[in-house]
Write an enzyme that holds these catalytic residues in place. Sequence first.
Site, PDB file in Angstrom:
ATOM      1  N   SER A   5      -8.430  -0.158  -1.112  1.00 53.15           N
ATOM      2  CA  SER A   5      -9.286  -0.281   0.091  1.00 53.15           C
ATOM      3  C   SER A   5     -10.287   0.698   0.425  1.00 53.15           C
ATOM      4  O   SER A   5     -10.853   1.446  -0.037  1.00 53.15           O
ATOM      5  CB  SER A   5      -8.808  -1.025   1.296  1.00 53.15           C
ATOM      6  OG  SER A   5      -9.645  -1.712   2.267  1.00 53.15           O
ATOM      7  N   HIS A   6      -9.901   1.021   1.721  1.00 53.45           N
ATOM      8  CA  HIS A   6     -10.792   2.009   2.399  1.00 53.45           C
ATOM      9  C   HIS A   6      -9.811   3.327   3.046  1.00 53.45           C
ATOM     10  O   HIS A   6     -10.184   4.517   3.627  1.00 53.45           O
ATOM     11  CB  HIS A   6     -11.481   1.577   3.757  1.00 53.45           C
ATOM     12  CG  HIS A   6     -10.393   1.012   4.660  1.00 53.45           C
ATOM     13  ND1 HIS A   6      -9.895  -0.060   4.697  1.00 53.45           N
ATOM     14  CD2 HIS A   6      -9.752   1.846   5.910  1.00 53.45           C
ATOM     15  CE1 HIS A   6      -9.025  -0.230   5.738  1.00 53.45           C
ATOM     16  NE2 HIS A   6      -8.816   0.886   6.213  1.00 53.45           N
ATOM     17  N   HIS A  19     -14.619  -7.851   8.013  1.00 52.17           N
ATOM     18  CA  HIS A  19     -14.271  -8.691   6.925  1.00 52.17           C
ATOM     19  C   HIS A  19     -14.859  -9.844   7.683  1.00 52.17           C
ATOM     20  O   HIS A  19     -14.731 -10.421   8.891  1.00 52.17           O
ATOM     21  CB  HIS A  19     -12.879  -9.063   7.400  1.00 52.17           C
ATOM     22  CG  HIS A  19     -11.859  -7.923   6.528  1.00 52.17           C
ATOM     23  ND1 HIS A  19     -11.736  -7.879   5.280  1.00 52.17           N
ATOM     24  CD2 HIS A  19     -11.314  -6.867   6.941  1.00 52.17           C
ATOM     25  CE1 HIS A  19     -10.865  -6.819   4.724  1.00 52.17           C
ATOM     26  NE2 HIS A  19     -10.716  -6.326   5.903  1.00 52.17           N
ATOM     27  N   LYS A  45      -3.716  -6.549  -3.285  1.00 55.85           N
ATOM     28  CA  LYS A  45      -3.954  -7.710  -2.177  1.00 55.85           C
ATOM     29  C   LYS A  45      -3.794  -8.935  -3.199  1.00 55.85           C
ATOM     30  O   LYS A  45      -4.154  -8.973  -4.339  1.00 55.85           O
ATOM     31  CB  LYS A  45      -5.198  -7.731  -2.027  1.00 55.85           C
ATOM     32  CG  LYS A  45      -5.622  -6.475  -0.878  1.00 55.85           C
ATOM     33  CD  LYS A  45      -6.966  -6.480  -0.283  1.00 55.85           C
ATOM     34  CE  LYS A  45      -7.077  -5.495   0.866  1.00 55.85           C
ATOM     35  NZ  LYS A  45      -8.418  -4.954   0.951  1.00 55.85           N
ATOM     36  N   ARG A  50       0.840  -1.158  -0.006  1.00 50.68           N
ATOM     37  CA  ARG A  50      -0.081   0.008  -0.041  1.00 50.68           C
ATOM     38  C   ARG A  50       0.966   1.195   0.147  1.00 50.68           C
ATOM     39  O   ARG A  50       2.092   1.215   0.488  1.00 50.68           O
ATOM     40  CB  ARG A  50      -0.905   0.102   1.288  1.00 50.68           C
ATOM     41  CG  ARG A  50      -2.152   0.568   1.118  1.00 50.68           C
ATOM     42  CD  ARG A  50      -2.871   0.523   2.373  1.00 50.68           C
ATOM     43  NE  ARG A  50      -3.371  -0.564   2.718  1.00 50.68           N
ATOM     44  CZ  ARG A  50      -3.961  -0.996   4.125  1.00 50.68           C
ATOM     45  NH1 ARG A  50      -3.939  -0.254   5.047  1.00 50.68           N
ATOM     46  NH2 ARG A  50      -4.305  -2.247   4.380  1.00 50.68           N
ATOM     47  N   ASP A 103     -14.807  -5.616   0.412  1.00 50.44           N
ATOM     48  CA  ASP A 103     -14.581  -6.988   1.335  1.00 50.44           C
ATOM     49  C   ASP A 103     -14.967  -6.887   2.706  1.00 50.44           C
ATOM     50  O   ASP A 103     -14.810  -7.666   3.543  1.00 50.44           O
ATOM     51  CB  ASP A 103     -13.041  -7.474   1.096  1.00 50.44           C
ATOM     52  CG  ASP A 103     -11.981  -6.478   1.491  1.00 50.44           C
ATOM     53  OD1 ASP A 103     -12.229  -5.373   2.150  1.00 50.44           O
ATOM     54  OD2 ASP A 103     -10.719  -6.893   1.280  1.00 50.44           O
ATOM     55  N   ARG A 104     -15.475  -5.544   3.240  1.00 49.76           N
ATOM     56  CA  ARG A 104     -15.877  -5.381   4.315  1.00 49.76           C
ATOM     57  C   ARG A 104     -17.233  -4.848   4.578  1.00 49.76           C
ATOM     58  O   ARG A 104     -17.681  -3.790   3.435  1.00 49.76           O
ATOM     59  CB  ARG A 104     -14.758  -4.121   5.002  1.00 49.76           C
ATOM     60  CG  ARG A 104     -13.578  -4.988   5.210  1.00 49.76           C
ATOM     61  CD  ARG A 104     -12.482  -3.900   6.233  1.00 49.76           C
ATOM     62  NE  ARG A 104     -12.537  -2.693   5.990  1.00 49.76           N
ATOM     63  CZ  ARG A 104     -12.908  -1.592   6.609  1.00 49.76           C
ATOM     64  NH1 ARG A 104     -13.044  -1.631   7.920  1.00 49.76           N
ATOM     65  NH2 ARG A 104     -12.507  -0.394   6.364  1.00 49.76           N
ATOM     66  N   ASP A 117     -17.096  -1.124   1.988  1.00 45.05           N
ATOM     67  CA  ASP A 117     -15.842  -0.373   1.824  1.00 45.05           C
ATOM     68  C   ASP A 117     -15.288  -0.210   0.438  1.00 45.05           C
ATOM     69  O   ASP A 117     -16.157  -0.842  -0.556  1.00 45.05           O
ATOM     70  CB  ASP A 117     -14.580  -0.880   2.681  1.00 45.05           C
ATOM     71  CG  ASP A 117     -14.156  -2.128   2.370  1.00 45.05           C
ATOM     72  OD1 ASP A 117     -14.733  -2.886   1.696  1.00 45.05           O
ATOM     73  OD2 ASP A 117     -13.061  -2.635   2.592  1.00 45.05           O
ATOM     74  N   ASP A 177     -13.328  -1.375  -1.559  1.00 49.29           N
ATOM     75  CA  ASP A 177     -13.258  -2.575  -2.524  1.00 49.29           C
ATOM     76  C   ASP A 177     -13.987  -3.800  -2.189  1.00 49.29           C
ATOM     77  O   ASP A 177     -13.881  -4.926  -2.709  1.00 49.29           O
ATOM     78  CB  ASP A 177     -11.671  -3.026  -2.533  1.00 49.29           C
ATOM     79  CG  ASP A 177     -11.181  -3.570  -1.292  1.00 49.29           C
ATOM     80  OD1 ASP A 177     -11.821  -3.250  -0.169  1.00 49.29           O
ATOM     81  OD2 ASP A 177     -10.391  -4.715  -1.117  1.00 49.29           O
TER      82      ASP A 177
END
Length: 461
Positions: A105-106, A325, A115, A16, A242-243, A238, A240
């Site tokens: 992501s967030h 998650h 990822k 990241r 995944d949450r 979020d 992407d």
Amino acid sequence: MTHVFHPTSLREYDIRGIIDETLGEDDAYAIGRGFGTCLVRAGGKKAAVGYDGRVSSPMLEEALVRGLNDCGVEVVRIGMGPTPMLYYAEAILDDVDGGIEITGSHNPANYNGFKMVLQGRPFFGADIQKLGAMAAAGDWVSGTATSEHLDILDQYVARVAQAAPDKPFRIGWDAGNGAAGPAIEKLVKMLPGEHYLLFVDVDGQFPNHHPDPTDPKNLVDLQRLVAEKKLDFGVAFDGDGDRIGAIDGEGRIIWGDQLMQIYAEDVLGDVPGATIIADVKASQALYDRIAELGGKPLMWKTGHSLIKSKMKETGSPLAGEMSGHIFFKHEYYGFDDAIYAAVRLMAASAKLGQSVTELRGAMPDMINTPEMRFQVDESRKFAVIDEVLARLSAEGADVNNTDGARVNTPDGWWLLRASNTQDVLVARAEASSEAGLDRLMAQIDAQLAASGLERGETVGH
């Protein structure tokens, strides 16, 4: 040819950085070469690549694919979509041996990252550090290969929809202008009931609110929608996908560990006595509930890669983190997929014969803090935790040191751990009374003071 990554970009669970400051095109190419080399040496030939809706994602994707091709790795480019769609592609495409999602992501709009999954297992920790060493040494295989485009969105959405119950629900969906938007638009057309959508158009600047459903201020629009339309519940995602975040029909937030209580009841009905995993930040109420339902609660380290690895090791059908998650191996693939988790919330409510609001209302009201995060120098963060553990051990405290220090007292518990992804310490406490919570917070402050720190302003993710 060699490459040196910015020291802050190679993290514990992913890669990241800030575009054009700590992460750029050359880094993406080097990640392609390094990951491609690992894949070839593991006997693989083909990788799937996807990306989120950030402005910088297409540029990074081009460079990443070039790096993979220069290792002789064929690439299936699945285009823009949520991270779980990339995991899905890696899981179901026969000849694909690994996958990379380009996603921030967030994080704020100027961040991005990667990822990775290799041969069905998360690629993290030592794997990621190895990419840095390989790049610095130029230790890459060479070859030539091509890429093909594959539109897998419809197939992915249809697979998610298989989990839906026949019962119609009235639901609000907030995609936060993240990469999950197009998938959600397609999904709701396949679901019974009435569905109201917020911010499903993908916009890498996130003009409406930041796509982080763990922050209550990002759930305000969804709470308003649920109240206005008198909906059964609302879900948020979020950047992407995944949450998951959720609110019930009364607008109460259902935190990740509370969602897990609902999912655990559903899954344990099918798999009695199963091991169910949650991270060290989760409420004691969740662990108690899993045990009450006849399951085996297992407390594990925070981090999606660490949880996935533990699931594989234990054969657990369900795991989850406070951060939203949620991992279903039960009737699914074991990766974290917030869109699938939203459909499973409908399914659990239908199967258990109670509304999401009733399920949330039946949970014990614990008095707890949100996750508190405060800055500490990167060089000190793990040392502080070691000092805290040493003092607690000398005092004979009741400590779980799975991930940092989680201390049980007659009032409840408190946690202090070092973030693996940022220069922050994370604290949380939970008690059965306000006075008890004050005592727990005083213990945290005393430990920090003994290591020359004080609990400062809470910083973002």
